[in-house]
Enzyme design. Structure first.
Site, PDB file in Angstrom:
ATOM      1  N   LYS B 186     -62.396 -58.758  50.631  1.00 30.74           N
ATOM      2  CA  LYS B 186     -61.042 -58.513  50.127  1.00 30.74           C
ATOM      3  C   LYS B 186     -60.099 -58.210  51.290  1.00 30.74           C
ATOM      4  O   LYS B 186     -60.240 -57.200  51.957  1.00 30.74           O
ATOM      5  CB  LYS B 186     -61.018 -57.330  49.165  1.00 30.74           C
ATOM      6  CG  LYS B 186     -59.622 -57.136  48.552  1.00 30.74           C
ATOM      7  CD  LYS B 186     -59.488 -55.868  47.749  1.00 30.74           C
ATOM      8  CE  LYS B 186     -58.987 -54.691  48.546  1.00 30.74           C
ATOM      9  NZ  LYS B 186     -57.617 -54.832  49.083  1.00 30.74           N
ATOM     10  N   GLU B 260     -65.204 -48.331  59.644  1.00 29.42           N
ATOM     11  CA  GLU B 260     -64.459 -48.302  60.904  1.00 29.42           C
ATOM     12  C   GLU B 260     -63.096 -47.749  60.546  1.00 29.42           C
ATOM     13  O   GLU B 260     -62.319 -48.399  59.864  1.00 29.42           O
ATOM     14  CB  GLU B 260     -64.405 -49.708  61.492  1.00 29.42           C
ATOM     15  CG  GLU B 260     -64.207 -49.710  62.988  1.00 29.42           C
ATOM     16  CD  GLU B 260     -62.740 -49.740  63.358  1.00 29.42           C
ATOM     17  OE1 GLU B 260     -62.153 -48.635  63.459  1.00 29.42           O
ATOM     18  OE2 GLU B 260     -62.181 -50.820  63.523  1.00 29.42           O
ATOM     19  N   CYS B 294     -56.246 -49.290  65.307  1.00 26.23           N
ATOM     20  CA  CYS B 294     -56.997 -48.048  65.093  1.00 26.23           C
ATOM     21  C   CYS B 294     -57.396 -47.415  66.419  1.00 26.23           C
ATOM     22  O   CYS B 294     -57.500 -46.209  66.533  1.00 26.23           O
ATOM     23  CB  CYS B 294     -58.213 -48.311  64.227  1.00 26.23           C
ATOM     24  SG  CYS B 294     -59.107 -49.775  64.740  1.00 26.23           S
ATOM     25  N   GLU B 391     -52.903 -39.691  62.962  1.00 27.30           N
ATOM     26  CA  GLU B 391     -52.728 -41.087  63.345  1.00 27.30           C
ATOM     27  C   GLU B 391     -51.399 -41.599  62.794  1.00 27.30           C
ATOM     28  O   GLU B 391     -51.173 -41.576  61.591  1.00 27.30           O
ATOM     29  CB  GLU B 391     -53.893 -41.913  62.775  1.00 27.30           C
ATOM     30  CG  GLU B 391     -53.849 -43.354  63.206  1.00 27.30           C
ATOM     31  CD  GLU B 391     -55.076 -44.137  62.742  1.00 27.30           C
ATOM     32  OE1 GLU B 391     -55.556 -43.898  61.618  1.00 27.30           O
ATOM     33  OE2 GLU B 391     -55.544 -44.988  63.525  1.00 27.30           O
TER      34      GLU B 391
END
Lengths: 313, 482
Positions: B186, B260, B294, B391
């Protein structure tokens, strides 16, 4: 004027020790990235004309004769005889025994505004006594050269005699005085590492160079994009410390319009747009000029003409 | 700096190469089918807010259909096929991706907002490289040092993010197929188009039906995958928040998982760094892909005695960043992927202002339509500021300083994340020492954001479970592999 070194070897070495190293992988990567800039339409036309104005039209062969020099002088003034909108080149660059002939022919062709640059100091190797190097330079000045392209002593540089390299440049600069611009050829292909290129750039600037120049054109590699990048960073940093803008001349291996435009992109994005003029950036070349002319015709007419539609020299 | 007389004229890449259908179905069992939900949602170009296409919302029953197709393909075809034949399909896919590279790059840029220079030079070539690399492993798994005769999990559910849509697809699908699993993938709801084009590549490569199924939808579709009883393994790349949800959901299910997740990487610059290249590394570390990375180097930790010089050079360099039309070949910083992400970046940046850090951006005009955020740095950041801890996932850099190498490492490690880190120094021994002391899965020395299919990637702590890429990445798709 800010004095960064007092002229002694100790102060020179102290200054050079503070320079940051150059990471080869990173410098190569940055130069390659800037090489992907896509310069099209109006910006390409602007860049072609600017590149023509920056060309030091050069002939440095053992076979150079009066006839050859006469030909390139005519071409320097009017690169395209069919199109008077093409600007003249930045300078004509010859061996010092041909300076007088070059000066005369430029003047005859209406090119009295174009300087004659002479290679001196036992170009290209630089292997001669200081006495000879000085006389070589004096001869060129006497004959009317207003730009002196000297070579550094690479042997001295590589064996660590940096003070000697500095002193030679300083001595030649004193002879040039106000009469001529001094371009210092580093011969980066013999210095090999980017750390050396950065160090040699600073030695030249500290000793009084008006321009730092990559190569003689007799050694490859010459003006590769990462080498020019490192030198442009050096003149930028020197300007930030002193307020003085030193020029850069990329010479050797720049043969196509694409190569030349990549150099202009480097100038624009590394040293800054203030360097985008023939007073602060030059391209030493011979074959390049015709490619620039052909690309210029293409921009005007929409098609490429053959090499017979531009003059040989 | 003066305004340059050398203005780069617009150099837009042509859109003519891509044909986007007005709407897409789901790619299940090698064919396009309409979703049982009959619901479609729009995917837009974040640079212009233009609607590009209508995408299907896969419901629970669509997920079930796709799982059944993947299971059947696994049982009847893929698990019985000799490994070297599997490898051939992967090689074929890799070659087709290279042949259609420009098409993938333009489509990625349209749907994601990233500059064409990056999709063309990074995303697409790396995605093809992942298929080539894993194609070579397919018939050599017995010799990978992962135990003799390692076995695939079976059916793998893969959920990927919007920051590198095609590249993350390659990171997921290539190792899964090489190790003999079948896949249900997906893509993120804001960036489904390159995954749907990849479905066409699977058809072109004549990959057996059901081996790869591409289903689209939002978080509900992802949840249906995570909770489906016949999926053997979940591979997820995305936020730590969703990663934790997945970990909870599968806790007692027996499913395997690789996650991840997020990061807040420290990019440490020592006094003996190669300064100009370090500047490039800082810029590449945080402004590559609009900072939607990331492993972005979002915390710059600089030695105090070079701080002033470095900051001046960084500002000068940042003023050269070209922000604008992502399809222009000279654009360095493209559009923020979505309105929601832009709001998040703005919110965190405002927290930087109110908590006492100093914001700086170069002069740059942003387009009026679409989602944009200027390249930004914050100075005077301390460890306790939110912008040093959370983040941001945008083009926003937090700058901190240190006095001793030990302090640099302590600050770098003082985060719940541990995905990546950068070390800049000309001193080899210092690089080795710092790399050992840093708690991060990937450490770059005198470079940043470098990727290679042969190099394992993954994090410590809240940055995730498992590794992707390299030999280590293979083991994540094999049962009982060591």
């Amino acid at each position: 004027m800010v004095t960064l070194v007092d002229g002694s070897e100790a102060s020179l070495l102290q200054y050079l020790a503070k320079l940051s190293g150059v990471d080869k992988v990173g410098a190569d990567q940055r130069a390659a990235m800037l090489g992907t800039r896509s310069i099209k339409t109006s910006s390409k036309s602007w860049a072609i004309d600017m590149a023509i104005r920056m060309v030091d039209l050069t002939t440095l062969e053992g076979a150079d004769s009066e006839g050859k020099v006469r030909a390139i002088c005519a071409k320097a003034v009017r690169p395209d005889p069919n199109d008077f909108t093409v600007p003249s080149v930045g300078a004509v660059c010859v061996y010092n025994d041909l300076v007088k002939i070059a000066r005369k022919n430029l003047d005859l062709n209406g090119g009295s505004h174009i300087p004659v640059a002479a290679v001196t100091t036992a170009f290209p190797s630089g292997r001669a006594s200081m006495k000879v190097k000085i006389q070589d330079t004096r001869d060129a000045l006497t004959d009317g050269a207003t730009e002196i392209d000297m070579v550094i002593d690479r042997g001295a540089f590589l064996s660590g005699k940096l003070g000697l390299v500095f002193d030679e440049i300083k001595a030649i600069k004193e002879i040039c005085g106000e009469r001529a611009h001094l371009k210092v050829i580093l011969e980066t292909g013999e210095l090999v590492t980017y750390d050396n290129v950065r160090k040699a750039s600073f030695i030249a600037m500290l000793a009084g160079a008006d321009f730092i120049k990559t190569s003689t054109g007799k050694v490859t590699p010459a003006a590769t994009p990462p080498v020019v990048l490192v030198m442009l960073e050096a003149v930028r940093d020197y300007y930030l410390q002193t307020g003085i803008r030193i020029g850069v001349k990329a010479a050797g291996g720049i043969r196509t319009t694409k190569d030349a435009i990549k150099q202009l992109v480097l100038v624009n994005e590394v040293a800054g747009p203030e360097w985008l003029n023939p007073q602060l950036f030059r391209i030493g070349a011979s074959a390049l000029l015709n490619d620039l002319l052909m690309q210029r015709m293409k921009a005007d007419t929409g098609y490429y003409s053959g090499s017979n539609y531009v003059t040989l020299d | 700096m003066d305004k340059s007389p050398f203005e780069y004229a617009p150099a837009p890449e042509s859109r003519a190469l891509v044909s986007i259908k007005p709407q897409y179905g789901l790619f299940i069992n090698g064919a396009w089918v309409e979703p049982k939900s009959k619901t479609k949602f729009a995917t837009i170009n974040p640079a212009t807010e233009e609607v590009l296409s209508k995408i299907s919302q896969a419901s629970d029953s669509d997920v079930d259909r796709a799982v059944k197709a993947a299971r059947a393909a696994y049982t009847k075809t893929w698990s019985k096929m000799p490994a070297k034949e599997r490898g051939k399909y992967l090689f074929r896919i890799a070659r087709i991706m290279q042949e259609r590279a420009r098409e993938f790059a333009v489509l990625e840029t349209l749907d994601n907002g990233k500059p064409i220079r990056e999709s063309r030079d990074v995303d697409v070539p790396l995605a093809a490289a992942h298929f080539f690399y894993h194609a070579g492993w397919a018939d050599k798994l017995d010799y990978a040092g992962l135990g003799s005769n390692p076995k695939p999990h079976g059916v793998v559910g893969q959920i990927i993010p919007w920051n590198f849509p095609l590249l993350m697809l390659a990171w997921k699908i290539a190792p899964a197929l090489a190790t003999g699993n079948t896949v249900l993938l997906k893509p993120a709801e804001t960036t489904p188009l390159t995954a749907l084009l990849f479905a066409e590549v699977c058809q072109q490569a004549e990959l057996p039906a059901g081996v790869v199924n591409i289903i689209t939808g939002d978080g509900a579709t992802g949840a249906a995958m995570v909770n489906h009883p016949d999926i053997d393994k979940i591979a997820f790349t995305g936020s730590t928040e969703v990663g934790k949800l997945i970990a909870r959901s599968i806790a007692i299910s027996g499913k395997s998982a690789t996650l991840e997740l997020g990061g807040k990487a420290a990019n440490i610059v020592f006094e003996d760094a190669p300064i100009d290249e370090a500047i490039e590394g800082i810029v590449n570390g945080i402004f590559f892909n609009q900072g939607h990375v990331c492993c972005a180097g979002s915390r710059l930790i600089v030695q105090e005695n070079i701080y002033d010089e470095l900051l001046e050079k960084l500002k000068r360099r940042m003023s050269l960043i070209r922000v604008g039309d992502p399809l222009d070949k000279n654009t360095d910083l493209g559009a923020i992927n979505s309105a929601a992400q832009l709001a998040k970046i703005k919110e965190l940046s405002i927290s930087g202002d109110t908590e006492g850090a100093f914001r700086w951006s170069p002069d740059c005009s942003l387009p009026s339509k679409g989602f944009w955020f200027a390249p930004t740095i914050f100075t005077g950041v301390t460890q306790s500021h939110r912008i040093a801890r959370e983040e941001i996932f945008g083009p926003v850099l937090s700058i901190l300083t240190f006095r001793t190498p030990q302090e640099a490492i302590e600050k770098a490690n003082n985060t719940p994340f541990g995905l990546s880190a950068g070390v800049w120094s000309e001193k080899g021994s210092r690089i080795l020492w710092a790399s050992k002391a840093l708690k991060a899965g990937v450490i770059w020395a005198n470079t940043f954001n470098k990727f290679d299919p042969a190099s394992p990637f993954g994090g410590y702590k809240e940055s995730g479970w498992g590794r992707e890429g390299g030999r280590h990445g293979l083991s994540a798709y094999l049962k009982g592999a060591k």
